[in-house]
Design a protein around this motif. Structure first.
Motif, PDB file in Angstrom:
ATOM      1  N   TYR A   1      31.948  75.909-106.784  1.00  0.00           N
ATOM      2  CA  TYR A   1      32.163  76.451-105.438  1.00  0.00           C
ATOM      3  C   TYR A   1      30.945  76.180-104.547  1.00  0.00           C
ATOM      4  O   TYR A   1      31.078  75.702-103.414  1.00  0.00           O
ATOM      5  N   SER A   2      29.752  76.500-105.059  1.00  0.00           N
ATOM      6  CA  SER A   2      28.557  76.342-104.230  1.00  0.00           C
ATOM      7  C   SER A   2      28.251  74.868-103.959  1.00  0.00           C
ATOM      8  O   SER A   2      27.809  74.505-102.864  1.00  0.00           O
ATOM      9  N   ARG A   3      28.525  73.980-104.933  1.00  0.00           N
ATOM     10  CA  ARG A   3      28.336  72.561-104.700  1.00  0.00           C
ATOM     11  C   ARG A   3      29.309  72.058-103.630  1.00  0.00           C
ATOM     12  O   ARG A   3      28.949  71.231-102.777  1.00  0.00           O
ATOM     13  N   ALA A   4      30.534  72.565-103.675  1.00  0.00           N
ATOM     14  CA  ALA A   4      31.519  72.186-102.658  1.00  0.00           C
ATOM     15  C   ALA A   4      31.026  72.566-101.263  1.00  0.00           C
ATOM     16  O   ALA A   4      31.149  71.788-100.310  1.00  0.00           O
ATOM     17  N   PHE A   5      30.409  73.745-101.131  1.00  0.00           N
ATOM     18  CA  PHE A   5      29.927  74.170 -99.819  1.00  0.00           C
ATOM     19  C   PHE A   5      28.699  73.362 -99.392  1.00  0.00           C
ATOM     20  O   PHE A   5      28.524  73.083 -98.198  1.00  0.00           O
ATOM     21  N   GLN A   6      27.866  72.949-100.336  1.00  0.00           N
ATOM     22  CA  GLN A   6      26.760  72.042 -99.990  1.00  0.00           C
ATOM     23  C   GLN A   6      27.310  70.741 -99.403  1.00  0.00           C
ATOM     24  O   GLN A   6      26.774  70.208 -98.421  1.00  0.00           O
TER      25      GLN A   6
ATOM     26  N   SER B   1      43.730  56.688 -89.949  1.00  0.00           N
ATOM     27  CA  SER B   1      42.348  57.119 -89.763  1.00  0.00           C
ATOM     28  C   SER B   1      41.621  56.991 -91.097  1.00  0.00           C
ATOM     29  O   SER B   1      42.074  57.540 -92.106  1.00  0.00           O
ATOM     30  N   PHE B   2      40.504  56.283 -91.107  1.00  0.00           N
ATOM     31  CA  PHE B   2      39.764  56.063 -92.354  1.00  0.00           C
ATOM     32  C   PHE B   2      38.313  56.509 -92.160  1.00  0.00           C
ATOM     33  O   PHE B   2      37.374  55.715 -92.256  1.00  0.00           O
ATOM     34  N   HIS B   3      38.175  57.787 -91.866  1.00  0.00           N
ATOM     35  CA  HIS B   3      36.868  58.388 -91.588  1.00  0.00           C
ATOM     36  C   HIS B   3      35.987  58.297 -92.837  1.00  0.00           C
ATOM     37  O   HIS B   3      36.445  58.522 -93.960  1.00  0.00           O
ATOM     38  N   PRO B   4      34.691  57.966 -92.674  1.00  0.00           N
ATOM     39  CA  PRO B   4      33.812  57.813 -93.846  1.00  0.00           C
ATOM     40  C   PRO B   4      33.635  59.091 -94.668  1.00  0.00           C
ATOM     41  O   PRO B   4      33.267  59.017 -95.845  1.00  0.00           O
ATOM     42  N   HIS B   5      33.907  60.250 -94.081  1.00  0.00           N
ATOM     43  CA  HIS B   5      33.736  61.508 -94.825  1.00  0.00           C
ATOM     44  C   HIS B   5      34.976  61.909 -95.636  1.00  0.00           C
ATOM     45  O   HIS B   5      34.953  62.934 -96.316  1.00  0.00           O
ATOM     46  N   ARG B   6      36.032  61.105 -95.563  1.00  0.00           N
ATOM     47  CA  ARG B   6      37.273  61.534 -96.225  1.00  0.00           C
ATOM     48  C   ARG B   6      37.118  61.630 -97.745  1.00  0.00           C
ATOM     49  O   ARG B   6      37.703  62.517 -98.369  1.00  0.00           O
TER      50      ARG B   6
ATOM     51  N   MET C   1      34.329  73.233 -91.904  1.00  0.00           N
ATOM     52  CA  MET C   1      33.778  74.400 -92.591  1.00  0.00           C
ATOM     53  C   MET C   1      34.703  75.605 -92.450  1.00  0.00           C
ATOM     54  O   MET C   1      34.926  76.349 -93.408  1.00  0.00           O
ATOM     55  N   GLN C   2      35.239  75.789 -91.251  1.00  0.00           N
ATOM     56  CA  GLN C   2      36.123  76.933 -91.004  1.00  0.00           C
ATOM     57  C   GLN C   2      37.378  76.850 -91.868  1.00  0.00           C
ATOM     58  O   GLN C   2      37.768  77.832 -92.510  1.00  0.00           O
ATOM     59  N   VAL C   3      38.005  75.680 -91.886  1.00  0.00           N
ATOM     60  CA  VAL C   3      39.246  75.515 -92.641  1.00  0.00           C
ATOM     61  C   VAL C   3      39.025  75.750 -94.136  1.00  0.00           C
ATOM     62  O   VAL C   3      39.788  76.461 -94.797  1.00  0.00           O
ATOM     63  N   LEU C   4      37.957  75.164 -94.685  1.00  0.00           N
ATOM     64  CA  LEU C   4      37.717  75.275 -96.118  1.00  0.00           C
ATOM     65  C   LEU C   4      37.219  76.663 -96.525  1.00  0.00           C
ATOM     66  O   LEU C   4      37.595  77.181 -97.585  1.00  0.00           O
TER      67      LEU C   4
ATOM     68  N   MET D   1      30.225  70.300 -97.944  1.00  0.00           N
ATOM     69  CA  MET D   1      30.815  70.566 -96.626  1.00  0.00           C
ATOM     70  C   MET D   1      29.749  70.519 -95.546  1.00  0.00           C
ATOM     71  O   MET D   1      29.968  69.985 -94.450  1.00  0.00           O
ATOM     72  N   VAL D   2      28.586  71.080 -95.845  1.00  0.00           N
ATOM     73  CA  VAL D   2      27.481  71.083 -94.871  1.00  0.00           C
ATOM     74  C   VAL D   2      27.072  69.648 -94.543  1.00  0.00           C
ATOM     75  O   VAL D   2      26.765  69.318 -93.389  1.00  0.00           O
ATOM     76  N   ASP D   3      27.095  68.776 -95.548  1.00  0.00           N
ATOM     77  CA  ASP D   3      26.747  67.366 -95.335  1.00  0.00           C
ATOM     78  C   ASP D   3      27.663  66.708 -94.299  1.00  0.00           C
ATOM     79  O   ASP D   3      27.242  65.818 -93.564  1.00  0.00           O
ATOM     80  N   VAL D   4      28.917  67.146 -94.269  1.00  0.00           N
ATOM     81  CA  VAL D   4      29.890  66.566 -93.329  1.00  0.00           C
ATOM     82  C   VAL D   4      29.560  66.966 -91.891  1.00  0.00           C
ATOM     83  O   VAL D   4      29.874  66.242 -90.938  1.00  0.00           O
TER      84      VAL D   4
END
Length: 309
Positions: free
Chosen positions: A103-108, A48-53, A119-122, A110-113
């Motif tokens: 941390y906050s950039r990581a969550f931004q 699987s080579f999903h573009p969001h990986r 979101m739940q897992v992370l 995640m929202v893009d995905v």
């Protein structure tokens, strides 16, 4: 991984120069990038080579880097990966605040995905990591800590992000719950083995190879598996010396402590525990398609036991 590095570089942007300087300092320190690599390898194993990986691989690296910034402040560490920690170079306040930025950039990102399961897992993983950090703080300087309590902390503090990294790939791939669980088990077992070996190296490694000071764990009051095993196997006098060192954080008798740890076979016992986790990881991915990526996952688990830095 080059694509992941480009995503990391692109998303480190900030209008505040100090944010980018501190973040770039720690991210460019030459870390192993194991967690993003794990996500990409599992994606490949699932064909699987999903573009969001690549975005999610950068997210897990940002979360990991944020924990390092906070850890080094809490532990008052001065050396990581062979150079001054961010808190040593820039001070505690910038390190903590830039950790918050990551941390906050990581969550931004995640929202893009735009995937609620991701979101739940992370978000769950980040919460568990924080709980593990607090529990480790509670356990500091406690010579009564046993192996079960030690494992609970490292499965929260370290292995949880490995588990999440491995779990994200089957989620993106739309894989079955059984495959998702197999990947998560691989990640958790790999992360546990990684941390146990890391704790072994604190007593048998080479400071130059490790890029940190030997005996730092004991100096900080951390009771890790080699010390737990030495306490179980040592003579009454040796147990007293170890307990006093744990309670006080005094490493003036480090040479004697190292001798006790080696004489009791504590390092071999701890390595055997890591080997058991590595075997659990290897068993978990047997159900994945047989390809070069699965072979790399198997090799990664085997190589982990040989690491010296």
């Amino acid at each position: 991984m080059q694509t992941v590095d480009r995503v990391i570089s692109d998303r480190l942007t900030s209008d505040v120069p100090l944010v980018k300087e501190v973040a770039q300092y720690i991210i460019s320190a030459g870390g192993k990038r194991l967690r993003p690599a794990l996500l990409l390898l599992v994606s490949g194993a699932l064909e699987s080579f999903h573009p969001h990986r690549h975005t999610l691989a950068a997210v897990v690296e940002f979360i990991h880097t944020a924990t390092l910034l906070h850890d080094d402040v809490v532990d008052e560490s001065t050396l990581r990966r062979g150079r001054a920690t961010a808190n040593e170079r820039f001070g505690n306040a910038p390190s903590v605040l830039v950790g918050d930025f990551l941390y906050s950039r990581a969550f931004q990102m995640m929202v893009d995905v735009d995937n609620m399961r991701v979101m739940q897992v992370l978000s769950d993983a980040t919460n568990v990591i924080a709980e593990g950090e607090v529990q480790q703080l509670v356990n500091m300087h406690d010579p009564s800590l046993d192996e079960a309590a030690y494992l609970r902390v490292i499965r929260s503090k370290t292995a949880k992000l490995f588990e999440a990294s491995a779990r994200l790939a089957p989620i993106l791939a739309g894989a079955s719950p059984a495959i998702e669980q197999a990947c998560a088990t691989y990640g958790q077992a790999l992360g546990t083995a990684f941390q146990v070996i890391d704790d072994v190296l604190d007593y048998e490694g080479d400071a130059n190879e490790l890029g940190k000071n030997l005996g730092d764990d004991l100096r900080e009051g951390k009771v890790t598996l080699p010390v737990i095993c030495a306490l179980q196997k040592g003579s009454p006098a040796e147990q007293t010396l170890l307990r006093n060192a744990i309670v006080s954080g005094d490493v003036d008798h480090m040479a004697d402590i190292l001798q006790i740890i080696r004489r009791t076979g504590a390092l071999e016992i701890a390595r055997a525990s890591a080997s058991e986790e590595a075997r659990r990881a290897i068993s978990a991915v047997q159900s994945l398609p047989s390809n070069e990526y699965r072979a790399a996952l198997l090799q990664l688990a085997a190589d982990l036991l040989e690491r010296r830095s």
